[in-house]
Design an enzyme around this catalytic site. Structure first.
Site, PDB file in Angstrom:
ATOM      1  N   HIS A  98      25.914 -28.960  24.250  1.00 24.20           N
ATOM      2  CA  HIS A  98      25.506 -28.565  22.899  1.00 24.20           C
ATOM      3  C   HIS A  98      26.668 -27.964  22.099  1.00 24.20           C
ATOM      4  O   HIS A  98      26.979 -28.471  21.007  1.00 24.20           O
ATOM      5  CB  HIS A  98      24.324 -27.602  22.953  1.00 24.20           C
ATOM      6  CG  HIS A  98      24.022 -26.941  21.653  1.00 24.20           C
ATOM      7  ND1 HIS A  98      23.644 -27.645  20.524  1.00 24.20           N
ATOM      8  CD2 HIS A  98      24.064 -25.630  21.281  1.00 24.20           C
ATOM      9  CE1 HIS A  98      23.460 -26.798  19.524  1.00 24.20           C
ATOM     10  NE2 HIS A  98      23.708 -25.576  19.956  1.00 24.20           N
ATOM     11  N   HIS A 122      29.699 -20.259  20.108  1.00 27.00           N
ATOM     12  CA  HIS A 122      28.692 -19.657  19.225  1.00 27.00           C
ATOM     13  C   HIS A 122      27.457 -19.120  19.939  1.00 27.00           C
ATOM     14  O   HIS A 122      26.753 -18.272  19.397  1.00 27.00           O
ATOM     15  CB  HIS A 122      28.281 -20.651  18.125  1.00 27.00           C
ATOM     16  CG  HIS A 122      27.366 -21.747  18.563  1.00 27.00           C
ATOM     17  ND1 HIS A 122      27.820 -22.937  19.091  1.00 27.00           N
ATOM     18  CD2 HIS A 122      26.012 -21.847  18.548  1.00 27.00           C
ATOM     19  CE1 HIS A 122      26.790 -23.717  19.360  1.00 27.00           C
ATOM     20  NE2 HIS A 122      25.677 -23.076  19.054  1.00 27.00           N
ATOM     21  N   GLU A 126      24.991 -14.463  22.497  1.00 26.57           N
ATOM     22  CA  GLU A 126      23.529 -14.408  22.437  1.00 26.57           C
ATOM     23  C   GLU A 126      22.875 -14.770  23.768  1.00 26.57           C
ATOM     24  O   GLU A 126      21.868 -14.167  24.154  1.00 26.57           O
ATOM     25  CB  GLU A 126      23.026 -15.353  21.343  1.00 26.57           C
ATOM     26  CG  GLU A 126      21.519 -15.336  21.179  1.00 26.57           C
ATOM     27  CD  GLU A 126      21.035 -16.296  20.107  1.00 26.57           C
ATOM     28  OE1 GLU A 126      19.826 -16.285  19.821  1.00 26.57           O
ATOM     29  OE2 GLU A 126      21.865 -17.053  19.559  1.00 26.57           O
ATOM     30  N   ASP A 127      23.446 -15.736  24.488  1.00 20.08           N
ATOM     31  CA  ASP A 127      22.761 -16.308  25.649  1.00 20.08           C
ATOM     32  C   ASP A 127      23.374 -15.976  27.007  1.00 20.08           C
ATOM     33  O   ASP A 127      22.834 -16.384  28.027  1.00 20.08           O
ATOM     34  CB  ASP A 127      22.705 -17.834  25.511  1.00 20.08           C
ATOM     35  CG  ASP A 127      21.839 -18.269  24.334  1.00 20.08           C
ATOM     36  OD1 ASP A 127      21.027 -17.460  23.861  1.00 20.08           O
ATOM     37  OD2 ASP A 127      21.999 -19.426  23.889  1.00 20.08           O
ATOM     38  N   ASP A 189      24.979 -26.440  14.182  1.00 19.38           N
ATOM     39  CA  ASP A 189      24.129 -26.043  15.302  1.00 19.38           C
ATOM     40  C   ASP A 189      22.691 -26.495  15.056  1.00 19.38           C
ATOM     41  O   ASP A 189      22.039 -27.081  15.929  1.00 19.38           O
ATOM     42  CB  ASP A 189      24.204 -24.526  15.473  1.00 19.38           C
ATOM     43  CG  ASP A 189      23.186 -23.992  16.456  1.00 19.38           C
ATOM     44  OD1 ASP A 189      23.233 -24.378  17.636  1.00 19.38           O
ATOM     45  OD2 ASP A 189      22.342 -23.151  16.053  1.00 19.38           O
TER      46      ASP A 189
END
Length: 201
Positions: A98, A122, A126-127, A189
């Site tokens: 991705h 990116h 966050e992940d 995205d």
């Protein structure tokens, strides 16, 4: 790694799966289609080179951006790949596909190396357990600021039906973003995520 002719014929890009909530209203879908077309993409088709190797991506960016560092682009790819190493998309493909797809789309648009590196990174804050401090140390404050901006946009939740239009999203994004490159990364995205709506059913 260079593939032989027979190997190339076996390579089929797998559908992608996004981490954001998919926009489900028909109005939002149509508006996103218009945004995609405005950026030279055909909605519903995969961006070319979804599984592009780090070397090819770095070479592409360095060809048009004289300030780009080949080694730093490779490092960003490897760092993202490591951070996402245990994650897979609903399609079953490695999650790294991705951010690579997003980065490749932005490179095709000729955006600067900081933006492409941000695309690769990116989702790491966050992940994964990566921090902004890690990004500053490895890739500098400019990339860290861009990653931070994309992360904040990803955390934005719009619940009111009237706020789901593309125009209201645009106003929210512009109000929250200090750098247009944040919006470009987020748009790329979103487009890659929209291509994977079939896996959300």
């Amino acid at each position: 790694m260079e593939l032989s002719g027979s190997e190339k014929s076996l390579v089929e890009p797998a559908p992608a799966q996004g981490t954001d909530d998919a926009m489900t209203s028909q109005s939002s879908l149509l508006n996103t289609r218009h945004l995609a077309e405005a950026f030279g993409h055909t909605f519903g088709k995969k961006a070319p080179g979804l599984a592009i190797e780090a070397e090819a991506l770095a070479t592409k960016v360095c060809a048009y951006d004289p300030k780009a560092s080949h080694d730093q682009l490779i490092e960003a790819y490897e760092y993202a790949k490591y951070q996402h190493r245990e994650q897979k998309r609903r399609s079953g493909e490695p999650y790294i596909n991705h951010p690579v797809s997003v980065a490749n789309s932005l490179a095709d648009m000729g955006l600067d190396h900081h933006t492409v590196i941000t695309a690769l990174l990116h989702d790491v804050v966050e992940d994964t357990d990566a921090t902004l401090e890690d990004i500053v140390t490895k890739f500098g404050p400019e990339v860290a600021a861009l990653v931070d901006g994309v992360t904040k946009l990803s955390m934005l939740k719009v619940r009111e039906k009237a706020s789901q239009s593309a125009e209201n999203f645009r106003k929210l994004f512009l109000a929250m973003s200090k750098d247009i490159r944040v919006l470009l990364v987020k748009l790329a995205d979103r487009l890659d995520n929209m291509r994977s709506l079939g896996y959300l059913a």
